[in-house]
Enzyme design. Structure first.
Site, PDB file in Angstrom:
ATOM      1  N   GLY A 104       0.863  -1.159  -0.029  1.00  0.00           N
ATOM      2  CA  GLY A 104      -0.127  -0.098   0.014  1.00  0.00           C
ATOM      3  C   GLY A 104       0.738   1.281   0.177  1.00  0.00           C
ATOM      4  O   GLY A 104       1.841   1.352   0.713  1.00  0.00           O
ATOM      5  N   LEU A 105       0.472   2.547  -0.884  1.00  0.00           N
ATOM      6  CA  LEU A 105       1.115   3.447  -0.833  1.00  0.00           C
ATOM      7  C   LEU A 105       1.225   4.163   0.295  1.00  0.00           C
ATOM      8  O   LEU A 105       2.293   4.866   0.725  1.00  0.00           O
ATOM      9  CB  LEU A 105       0.658   4.268  -2.131  1.00  0.00           C
ATOM     10  CG  LEU A 105       0.439   3.852  -3.451  1.00  0.00           C
ATOM     11  CD1 LEU A 105      -0.223   4.816  -4.478  1.00  0.00           C
ATOM     12  CD2 LEU A 105       1.889   3.576  -3.947  1.00  0.00           C
ATOM     13  N   ASP A 106      -0.095   3.992   0.977  1.00  0.00           N
ATOM     14  CA  ASP A 106       0.262   4.789   2.620  1.00  0.00           C
ATOM     15  C   ASP A 106       1.230   4.235   3.541  1.00  0.00           C
ATOM     16  O   ASP A 106       1.794   4.857   4.106  1.00  0.00           O
ATOM     17  CB  ASP A 106      -1.279   4.688   3.029  1.00  0.00           C
ATOM     18  CG  ASP A 106      -1.966   3.408   3.211  1.00  0.00           C
ATOM     19  OD1 ASP A 106      -1.259   2.409   2.574  1.00  0.00           O
ATOM     20  OD2 ASP A 106      -2.881   3.187   3.770  1.00  0.00           O
ATOM     21  N   ARG A 107       1.346   2.963   3.626  1.00  0.00           N
ATOM     22  CA  ARG A 107       2.588   2.086   4.207  1.00  0.00           C
ATOM     23  C   ARG A 107       3.778   2.559   3.758  1.00  0.00           C
ATOM     24  O   ARG A 107       4.582   2.862   4.781  1.00  0.00           O
ATOM     25  CB  ARG A 107       2.233   0.673   4.246  1.00  0.00           C
ATOM     26  CG  ARG A 107       0.939   0.108   4.757  1.00  0.00           C
ATOM     27  CD  ARG A 107       0.830  -1.350   4.511  1.00  0.00           C
ATOM     28  NE  ARG A 107       1.677  -2.174   5.216  1.00  0.00           N
ATOM     29  CZ  ARG A 107       1.921  -3.272   4.852  1.00  0.00           C
ATOM     30  NH1 ARG A 107       1.284  -4.087   3.825  1.00  0.00           N
ATOM     31  NH2 ARG A 107       2.655  -4.183   5.792  1.00  0.00           N
ATOM     32  N   ASP A 127      -0.927   2.653  12.142  1.00  0.00           N
ATOM     33  CA  ASP A 127      -1.690   3.572  11.180  1.00  0.00           C
ATOM     34  C   ASP A 127      -3.208   2.973  11.400  1.00  0.00           C
ATOM     35  O   ASP A 127      -3.714   1.998  11.131  1.00  0.00           O
ATOM     36  CB  ASP A 127      -1.281   3.504   9.794  1.00  0.00           C
ATOM     37  CG  ASP A 127      -2.103   4.538   9.094  1.00  0.00           C
ATOM     38  OD1 ASP A 127      -3.141   5.146   9.443  1.00  0.00           O
ATOM     39  OD2 ASP A 127      -1.382   5.019   8.067  1.00  0.00           O
ATOM     40  N   THR A 130      -9.139   3.087   7.708  1.00  0.00           N
ATOM     41  CA  THR A 130      -9.982   1.905   7.453  1.00  0.00           C
ATOM     42  C   THR A 130      -9.426   0.425   7.666  1.00  0.00           C
ATOM     43  O   THR A 130     -10.137  -0.417   8.209  1.00  0.00           O
ATOM     44  CB  THR A 130      -9.980   1.961   5.832  1.00  0.00           C
ATOM     45  OG1 THR A 130     -10.343   3.164   5.286  1.00  0.00           O
ATOM     46  CG2 THR A 130     -11.111   0.992   5.350  1.00  0.00           C
ATOM     47  N   THR A 187     -25.999  -2.286  24.731  1.00  0.00           N
ATOM     48  CA  THR A 187     -25.267  -2.991  23.345  1.00  0.00           C
ATOM     49  C   THR A 187     -24.237  -1.876  22.703  1.00  0.00           C
ATOM     50  O   THR A 187     -23.393  -2.328  22.241  1.00  0.00           O
ATOM     51  CB  THR A 187     -26.547  -3.065  22.730  1.00  0.00           C
ATOM     52  OG1 THR A 187     -27.472  -4.189  23.430  1.00  0.00           O
ATOM     53  CG2 THR A 187     -26.138  -3.901  21.414  1.00  0.00           C
TER      54      THR A 187
END
Length: 259
Positions: A104-107, A127, A130, A187
């Protein structure tokens, strides 16, 4: 400072389109979806494009940004340095990871950012978005990590996979109000204790496991939902909500230098 001296990073992520505006190497604004498109439209109409821009998108761009990228390079007299990054193989990152083509580009951006802070130390990057990713950077080399469902995905999966459990739309607001991480008395609170408290416990245990295996290191914490957690570790936590953006901006500067 005029907009022509700005740098932009467009991140076409899993759920939203986000545009970060940089001035003097600092994030000054982050826009999402329609607001990002409107900013891009105005800049094109007024011929006030950034000097450099990185589009980080592992998949297809939206029709607007696909057309925008064509128009902004075709119609402007001043050349914009526009870079499309579709895979990590498009820039330099020391790595022992076996599938860089699917990383992943974000990683990768997170790794680039922490290396710029301290390339000699070992880093555990957490991180919380999502997905929740934990990545290990050892003396400037990205080695890999883990990917798990993010808090929102955990709540949505329980809603989708059961007959009676609800999806708490306002879970972030409830978390900010201090709903307990571990003991739910109804709940909704129980769902949050399971999703948020479970993620919190999982990450604290992962930090301890990395300490057992690798010894001392630094912890970097980022992501839009990181503020929901209450991590307590033996190590100071380097928390930066803009860590990924800073990494992308450093990648942009690397690409400008190469060209």
């Amino acid at each position: 400072m005029s907009s022509a001296q700005e740098g932009w990073v467009l991140d076409a992520g899993n759920t939203r389109i986000k545009l970060a505006i940089f001035r003097d190497d600092k994030v000054v604004q982050v826009l999402t979806d329609e607001a990002a498109e409107e900013h891009g439209r105005r800049a094109l109409d007024k011929k006030q494009l950034p000097k450099q821009m990185l589009i980080a998108a592992s998949g297809e761009l939206t029709p607007f940004w696909n057309e925008w990228s064509k128009l902004c390079t075709r119609n402007q007299t001043d050349t914009i340095q526009l870079f499309h990054l579709n895979a990590v193989e498009g820039f330099d990152l020391d790595s022992s990871y076996e599938s860089m083509g699917t990383l992943g580009l974000d990683r990768a951006a997170n790794a680039r950012a922490v290396i710029s802070v301290d390339s000699d130390s070992n880093w555990l990057i957490i991180d919380v978005g999502t997905c929740i990713t934990t990545d290990w950077v050892e003396s400037g080399t990205f080695t890999g990590g883990s990917i798990a469902p993010g808090i929102d995905l955990r709540l949505r999966s329980m809603y989708a996979g059961t007959a009676n459990l609800p999806y708490p739309e306002n879970w972030r607001e409830l978390a900010a109000e201090g709903v307990g991480l571990h003991l739910g008395t109804n709940t909704i609170e129980s769902l949050l204790a399971g999703a948020i408290g479970g993620a919190n416990a999982e990450l604290q245990q992962r930090v301890e496991a990395f300490h057992t295996e690798f010894g001392d290191f630094r912890v970097a914490l980022t992501g839009g939902d990181a503020e929901c957690l209450e991590l307590r570790t033996r190590y100071p936590i380097f928390a930066d909500s803009n860590l990924t953006w800073k990494g992308f901006h450093l990648i942009l500067k690397d690409l400008v230098q190469k060209h």
